[in-house]
Scaffold this motif. Structure first.
Motif, PDB file in Angstrom:
ATOM      1  N   PHE A 255       0.833   1.570   3.843  1.00 16.61           N
ATOM      2  CA  PHE A 255       0.483   2.886   3.305  1.00 16.61           C
ATOM      3  C   PHE A 255       0.619   3.925   4.414  1.00 16.61           C
ATOM      4  O   PHE A 255       0.001   3.794   5.477  1.00 16.61           O
ATOM      5  CB  PHE A 255      -0.943   2.873   2.750  1.00 16.61           C
ATOM      6  N   ASP A 256       1.430   4.937   4.167  1.00  8.93           N
ATOM      7  CA  ASP A 256       1.701   5.969   5.166  1.00  8.93           C
ATOM      8  C   ASP A 256       0.953   7.264   4.861  1.00  8.93           C
ATOM      9  O   ASP A 256       0.672   7.573   3.699  1.00  8.93           O
ATOM     10  CB  ASP A 256       3.199   6.285   5.196  1.00  8.93           C
ATOM     11  N   ASP A 257       0.689   8.016   5.913  1.00  8.34           N
ATOM     12  CA  ASP A 257       0.287   9.432   5.860  1.00  8.34           C
ATOM     13  C   ASP A 257      -1.206   9.688   5.733  1.00  8.34           C
ATOM     14  O   ASP A 257      -1.622  10.847   5.756  1.00  8.34           O
ATOM     15  CB  ASP A 257       1.007  10.194   4.739  1.00  8.34           C
TER      16      ASP A 257
ATOM     17  N   PHE B 116      -2.097   0.321   7.359  1.00 11.47           N
ATOM     18  CA  PHE B 116      -2.127   1.762   7.150  1.00 11.47           C
ATOM     19  C   PHE B 116      -1.535   2.469   8.365  1.00 11.47           C
ATOM     20  O   PHE B 116      -2.080   2.378   9.470  1.00 11.47           O
ATOM     21  CB  PHE B 116      -3.564   2.233   6.915  1.00 11.47           C
ATOM     22  N   PHE B 117      -0.419   3.156   8.159  1.00 11.29           N
ATOM     23  CA  PHE B 117       0.207   3.937   9.220  1.00 11.29           C
ATOM     24  C   PHE B 117      -0.353   5.355   9.135  1.00 11.29           C
ATOM     25  O   PHE B 117      -0.002   6.123   8.248  1.00 11.29           O
ATOM     26  CB  PHE B 117       1.725   3.901   9.085  1.00 11.29           C
ATOM     27  N   CYS B 118      -1.240   5.652  10.060  1.00 12.62           N
ATOM     28  CA  CYS B 118      -2.060   6.856   9.966  1.00 12.62           C
ATOM     29  C   CYS B 118      -1.531   7.999  10.816  1.00 12.62           C
ATOM     30  O   CYS B 118      -1.013   7.792  11.919  1.00 12.62           O
ATOM     31  CB  CYS B 118      -3.487   6.536  10.410  1.00 12.62           C
ATOM     32  N   ILE B 119      -1.667   9.195  10.292  1.00  9.35           N
ATOM     33  CA  ILE B 119      -1.362  10.411  11.033  1.00  9.35           C
ATOM     34  C   ILE B 119      -2.578  10.756  11.889  1.00  9.35           C
ATOM     35  O   ILE B 119      -3.707  10.825  11.385  1.00  9.35           O
ATOM     36  CB  ILE B 119      -1.040  11.559  10.063  1.00  9.35           C
TER      37      ILE B 119
ATOM     38  N   ILE C 189       6.611  -3.437   2.219  1.00  5.69           N
ATOM     39  CA  ILE C 189       6.729  -2.475   1.123  1.00  5.69           C
ATOM     40  C   ILE C 189       6.013  -1.181   1.495  1.00  5.69           C
ATOM     41  O   ILE C 189       4.888  -1.214   2.004  1.00  5.69           O
ATOM     42  CB  ILE C 189       6.113  -3.060  -0.167  1.00  5.69           C
ATOM     43  N   VAL C 190       6.655  -0.045   1.228  1.00  2.00           N
ATOM     44  CA  VAL C 190       6.082   1.244   1.588  1.00  2.00           C
ATOM     45  C   VAL C 190       5.469   1.961   0.389  1.00  2.00           C
ATOM     46  O   VAL C 190       6.138   2.184  -0.621  1.00  2.00           O
ATOM     47  CB  VAL C 190       7.138   2.175   2.214  1.00  2.00           C
ATOM     48  N   PHE C 191       4.193   2.337   0.554  1.00  2.00           N
ATOM     49  CA  PHE C 191       3.506   3.262  -0.343  1.00  2.00           C
ATOM     50  C   PHE C 191       2.952   4.399   0.517  1.00  2.00           C
ATOM     51  O   PHE C 191       3.043   4.366   1.744  1.00  2.00           O
ATOM     52  CB  PHE C 191       2.349   2.571  -1.068  1.00  2.00           C
ATOM     53  N   HIS C 192       2.350   5.399  -0.130  1.00  2.00           N
ATOM     54  CA  HIS C 192       1.745   6.516   0.586  1.00  2.00           C
ATOM     55  C   HIS C 192       0.354   6.804   0.012  1.00  2.00           C
ATOM     56  O   HIS C 192       0.234   7.038  -1.193  1.00  2.00           O
ATOM     57  CB  HIS C 192       2.607   7.775   0.466  1.00  2.00           C
TER      58      HIS C 192
END
Length: 216
Positions: free
Chosen positions: A34-36, A59-62, A182-185
């Motif tokens: 999960f991005d952003d 979780f790829f966090c900003i 798999i990419v979600f946001h």
């Protein structure tokens, strides 16, 4: 509509083999990311869906969002999901000077590390470039800092408001296989599709014997 890969081509994976596109395994494990985020309400909702299926994710966090929502970020860690660096300000690497890009990524790392140290000693060394756009010099410097560059095998395209929720779901379930990243946001922009797609994806994965694991 801009072109983007839903299922990453084998040629692209071969050309950029120093990046992680998938994680082959014999355990039928897949890797939801999960991005952003973290994003108020949306990230909480995402965590609830994952908990229902005993699914772990990454979780790829900003960094700026981590700074604004530390308690929500802490919840991700406390629920034993993995954390990745997504730069401090969601920078497009192709449009950013390398020195600026690395400085921004380090700023995110500091914010993430400071929060993680309050909970556990696990340090994040996963990096996903926003938009999937990164220069080779930027990637090289990040890898010298110990980062793994995490890309993806399947793109849900939940960020694309021009596609239907059904199309978004099909992007995932028709392309997933053991080892897929798999990419979600967990973002405001992606939530219209995510709200429909994530529960159905989790149910599909369960019914088909997949396990959802965090990237280590």
């Amino acid at each position: 509509m801009k072109f983007y890969w839903i299922k990453t081509s084998a040629l692209l994976k071969k050309m950029f083999s120093n990046y992680v596109w998938d994680i082959p395994n014999n355990e039928n494990s897949v890797y939801l990311t999960f991005d952003d985020g973290p994003t108020p309400e949306i990230t909480q909702w995402t965590l609830l869906q994952l908990k229902k299926y005993n699914a772990k994710a990454t979780f790829f966090c900003i960094g700026n969002n981590v700074e604004k929502h530390p308690e929500l970020f802490n919840t991700i860690i406390q629920e034993d999901h993995a954390i990745g660096n997504h730069t401090y300000n969601h920078l497009n690497g192709w449009k950013t000077e390398t020195e600026t890009y690395i400085k921004n990524a380090k700023q995110c790392e500091i914010r993430i590390s400071n929060q993680q140290s309050e909970i556990n000693n696990r340090k994040s060394k996963l990096f996903r470039p926003p938009y999937g756009k990164i220069k080779s010099k930027q990637a090289k410097k990040l890898m010298e800092l110990g980062y793994k560059i995490i890309m993806w095998d399947v793109l849900s395209a939940d960020f694309d408001s021009s596609i239907t929720r059904e199309k978004c779901l099909n992007n995932v379930i028709s392309n997933v296989q053991s080892g897929s990243i798999i990419v979600f946001h967990d973002s405001v922009k992606g939530f219209k599709n995510l709200e429909y797609v994530l529960p159905k994806t989790l149910e599909f994965l369960k019914q088909n014997g997949y396990k959802c694991e965090a990237i280590l």
